[in-house]
Write an enzyme that holds these catalytic residues in place. Structure first.
Site, PDB file in Angstrom:
ATOM      1  N   ASP A   1       0.848  -1.200   0.000  1.00  0.00           N
ATOM      2  CA  ASP A   1       0.000   0.000   0.000  1.00  0.00           C
ATOM      3  C   ASP A   1       0.885   1.252   0.000  1.00  0.00           C
ATOM      4  O   ASP A   1       2.105   1.164  -0.042  1.00  0.00           O
ATOM      5  CB  ASP A   1      -0.926  -0.002   1.222  1.00  0.00           C
ATOM      6  CG  ASP A   1      -0.131   0.081   2.525  1.00  0.00           C
ATOM      7  OD1 ASP A   1       0.927  -0.556   2.619  1.00  0.00           O
ATOM      8  OD2 ASP A   1      -0.575   0.803   3.443  1.00  0.00           O
TER       9      ASP A   1
ATOM     10  N   HIS B   1       1.221  -9.029  -4.017  1.00  0.00           N
ATOM     11  CA  HIS B   1       0.225  -8.023  -3.621  1.00  0.00           C
ATOM     12  C   HIS B   1       0.998  -6.733  -3.357  1.00  0.00           C
ATOM     13  O   HIS B   1       1.415  -6.459  -2.230  1.00  0.00           O
ATOM     14  CB  HIS B   1      -0.525  -8.494  -2.369  1.00  0.00           C
ATOM     15  CG  HIS B   1      -1.595  -7.555  -1.908  1.00  0.00           C
ATOM     16  ND1 HIS B   1      -2.894  -7.613  -2.360  1.00  0.00           N
ATOM     17  CD2 HIS B   1      -1.562  -6.502  -1.043  1.00  0.00           C
ATOM     18  CE1 HIS B   1      -3.617  -6.656  -1.786  1.00  0.00           C
ATOM     19  NE2 HIS B   1      -2.822  -5.952  -0.988  1.00  0.00           N
TER      20      HIS B   1
ATOM     21  N   ASP C   1       0.548 -17.543  -5.314  1.00  0.00           N
ATOM     22  CA  ASP C   1       1.197 -16.502  -6.123  1.00  0.00           C
ATOM     23  C   ASP C   1       0.129 -15.759  -6.916  1.00  0.00           C
ATOM     24  O   ASP C   1      -0.018 -15.923  -8.126  1.00  0.00           O
ATOM     25  CB  ASP C   1       2.245 -17.113  -7.056  1.00  0.00           C
ATOM     26  CG  ASP C   1       3.005 -16.024  -7.808  1.00  0.00           C
ATOM     27  OD1 ASP C   1       2.913 -14.845  -7.414  1.00  0.00           O
ATOM     28  OD2 ASP C   1       3.688 -16.361  -8.800  1.00  0.00           O
TER      29      ASP C   1
ATOM     30  N   GLU D   1       2.009 -10.585  -0.080  1.00  0.00           N
ATOM     31  CA  GLU D   1       2.302  -9.154  -0.051  1.00  0.00           C
ATOM     32  C   GLU D   1       3.807  -8.966   0.159  1.00  0.00           C
ATOM     33  O   GLU D   1       4.537  -9.925   0.423  1.00  0.00           O
ATOM     34  CB  GLU D   1       1.518  -8.444   1.071  1.00  0.00           C
ATOM     35  CG  GLU D   1       1.607  -6.926   0.960  1.00  0.00           C
ATOM     36  CD  GLU D   1       0.642  -6.155   1.876  1.00  0.00           C
ATOM     37  OE1 GLU D   1      -0.163  -6.778   2.569  1.00  0.00           O
ATOM     38  OE2 GLU D   1       0.728  -4.909   1.872  1.00  0.00           O
TER      39      GLU D   1
END
Ligand SMILES: [Ca+2]
Ligand SMILES: [Ca+2]
Length: 581
Positions: free
Chosen positions: A190, A502, A548, A557
């Site tokens: 993020d 991710h 994956d 992530e």
């Protein structure tokens, strides 16, 4: 990224699903069960070298060179079943092979292994890429092709106009006050910035530099500041330290817990995001993690002070000011405001944060007032540090103060060796020669592996005993391919590696290959993302619970606190290479 869930949903010790029938075991252990598994990046000449061989094959192995000539033969170890994966394996030990070259392992009845190399700089490119992963996650800077290659991107998140959230309001800075808080690293997949997780991540990089300066002085990474007379690892670390310094309220010494949007962004590039950004709630944990990290930075980076005269002294003063705030506000825990939905890094046990901050301040200042809180009773809750259990970071720092603070160092050394001995005993007993227990397969299990390696490396540095280093090597081997899924868990490294982490830039950049140099979280039988991941996990077994797929925030992530110990371990194994006796 739903880091909100991380601590709360950290699974209890997984009870293994008993394999009711051999057939079921075999299907659960799917993946690469018929393959010989080894470190896909290879080995340093003097390293301990192991491969995991399916027990279905013959009992002997041969190592063949690039021309197909057998250069070593040996007997495999006894077959044993690893309950974390349900596989029966034998170990091939080819440590006596030291000549640089490219090789394969052959066992009758099995396909030959992937090729592997023995090379004196086996982990140089990996270590540089693991540092550059941080560069890729920098906020507030354009990355051109010279730095970032195919992953070049414009600047984003200048964070020069950040709002004080109502949870962080004070008399001097009421809600809505605009402050500037530029630079820093995006935390993970993020685009937010969190002090608690920045603390351990930045400290780990600082400590890597402090322990192995000769290696990192020469390691060329190509960061934007390269060539300024400061080593690249230090340049990269300064990018985040400069941000952390802005997260302290100069009026009272308190430190904001995080700088985030109100909610997570979609899977878009950073420059596509225009949401307002906020600093949120001052907490005791943020103040203590800040104090520890800035004190360590003031000490470790003092030799680079000419780059910014007075910086070390400023950071030490900031650390002591944050410490005083924490002493006056000893139990301000993070409580997510209603309108904020980003990661929490909430931690209700902060005795370890007090101990770590005091240890760093003791090492940086020598002041006796920090001794008692640094050594306050309290055991580490695990065998390795993580963002919520930081006591061991203080031990590592104090263990290095044997000349200035001999009694503190001696106590810390005893604690480190006792901890490492737990890991070493597990390593010796493990069918896969891995110090991880089944309960270590949590959210971010690959970082558990790397942080265990850091503890083993400390014991090696303190005792010069070879077996600690060999156990650390095994953990790096595991993350680079000696695992039941036959994958290296670092993007861009190894014959098989994650393609779909991710990680918002990796998803949104239009480049087929993921941003390289990232260690993904790894197998996590908690599978907290299973309902949203249509691809589905193939197994619930601990070491096989990996997907994956970019939907898998719980196993695939990336995060700064997972990459930092990879930087440390890859550099340490290079720097500590020594002839076998
Ligand atoms: Ca804690
Ligand atoms: Ca991509």
């Amino acid at each position: 990224m739903t880091r909100t869930a991380r601590p709360a949903l950290r699974p209890p010790t997984p009870r293994l699903l008993a394999c009711a029938a051999a057939l079921l075991c075999a299907s659960q252990a799917a993946g690469a069960a018929d393959a010989i598994q080894l470190n896909q990046l290879g080995y340093l000449p003097e390293a301990h070298k192991l491969a995991a061989v399916p027990a279905a094959g013959a009992a002997r192995f041969a190592i063949k060179d690039g021309a197909g000539k057998t250069v070593l033969e040996g007997r495999l170890g006894a077959a044993a079943t690893w309950d974390a994966s349900g596989e029966a394996v034998r170990l091939a030990d080819f440590s006596t092979l030291t000549a640089p070259g490219s090789y394969r392992i052959a066992v009758d009845g099995l396909p030959e292994s992937k090729p592997f190399t023995i090379a004196p700089d086996a982990y140089r490119a990996l270590d540089a890429a693991a540092i550059r992963a941080f560069t890729f996650n920098r906020a507030g800077i354009a990355l051109d092709r010279r730095i970032a290659g195919a992953w070049a991107r414009p600047a984003a998140h200048p964070d020069d106009k950040v709002l004080v959230h109502k949870s962080a309001a004070s008399a001097e800075r009421p809600a809505g006050t605009v402050i500037s808080s530029p630079k820093g690293w995006y935390d993970a997949g993020d685009y937010n910035k969190y002090i608690v997780n920045s603390g351990i991540s930045t400290w780990t990089l600082l400590t890597a530099y402090a322990h192995f300066p000769d290696w990192f002085d020469k390691l060329a990474v190509t960061v934007p500041e390269s060539g300024n007379g400061v080593p690249d690892l230090v340049n990269e670390t300064l990018w985040n330290l400069d941000w952390m310094a802005t997260m302290q309220d100069p009026a009272d010494g308190g430190v904001y817990h995080k700088l985030t949007n109100l909610r997570f962004d979609g899977m878009v590039m950073p420059e596509a995001v225009t949401e307002p950004r906020y600093v949120v709630q001052k907490t005791t944990a943020a103040a203590l993690d800040f104090a520890a990290t800035m004190a360590a930075a003031s000490r470790v980076l003092a030799r680079f002070d000419q780059q910014s005269p007075g910086r070390s002294a400023r950071w030490l003063a900031a650390a002591e000011s944050a410490w005083r705030w924490a002493r006056e506000n000893p139990a301000v825990l993070y409580r997510q405001p209603e309108d904020v939905l980003t990661g929490t890094y909430g931690d209700d046990k902060i005795d370890d944060e007090f101990s770590w901050a005091a240890a760093e301040l003791l090492a940086a200042t020598g002041k006796a007032e920090y001794r008692a809180p640094a050594r306050a009773a309290g055991q580490a809750r695990k065998t390795e540090p993580d963002w919520g259990d930081v006591r061991m970071l203080g031990w590592i720092t104090l263990a290095g103060q044997d000349k200035r603070l001999p009694q503190d160092a001696a106590a810390a050394r005893r604690d480190i060796v006792a901890n490492a001995d737990v890991l070493l005993a597990r390593w010796k007993a493990s069918p896969y020669r891995l110090s991880m227990s089944n309960k270590d397969f949590v959210w971010g299990s690959n970082a558990v592996a790397m942080n265990q390696a850091i503890m083993l490396i400390q014991a090696h540095r303190l005792t010069a005993r070879r077996d600690y280093l060999d156990a650390a090597q095994s953990l790096l081997d595991y993350t680079l391919g000696r695992n039941p899924l036959g994958t290296s868990y670092v993007t861009g490294f190894g014959a098989a590696s994650p393609r779909h982490p991710h990680h918002r830039p990796s998803v949104a950049d239009g480049v087929a290959a993921p941003v390289p140099g990232w260690l993904v979280g790894g197998p996590n039988p908690g599978q907290q993302d299973a309902s949203g991941c249509k691809a589905g996990y193939r197994s619930k077994l601990p070491a096989l619970s990996w997907l994956d797929d970019d939907c898998s925030y719980a196993s695939n992530e990336v995060a700064i606190n997972w990459n930092a110990p990879l930087v440390y371990v890859a550099g340490a194994l290079q720097a500590l290479q020594a002839p076998r006796r």
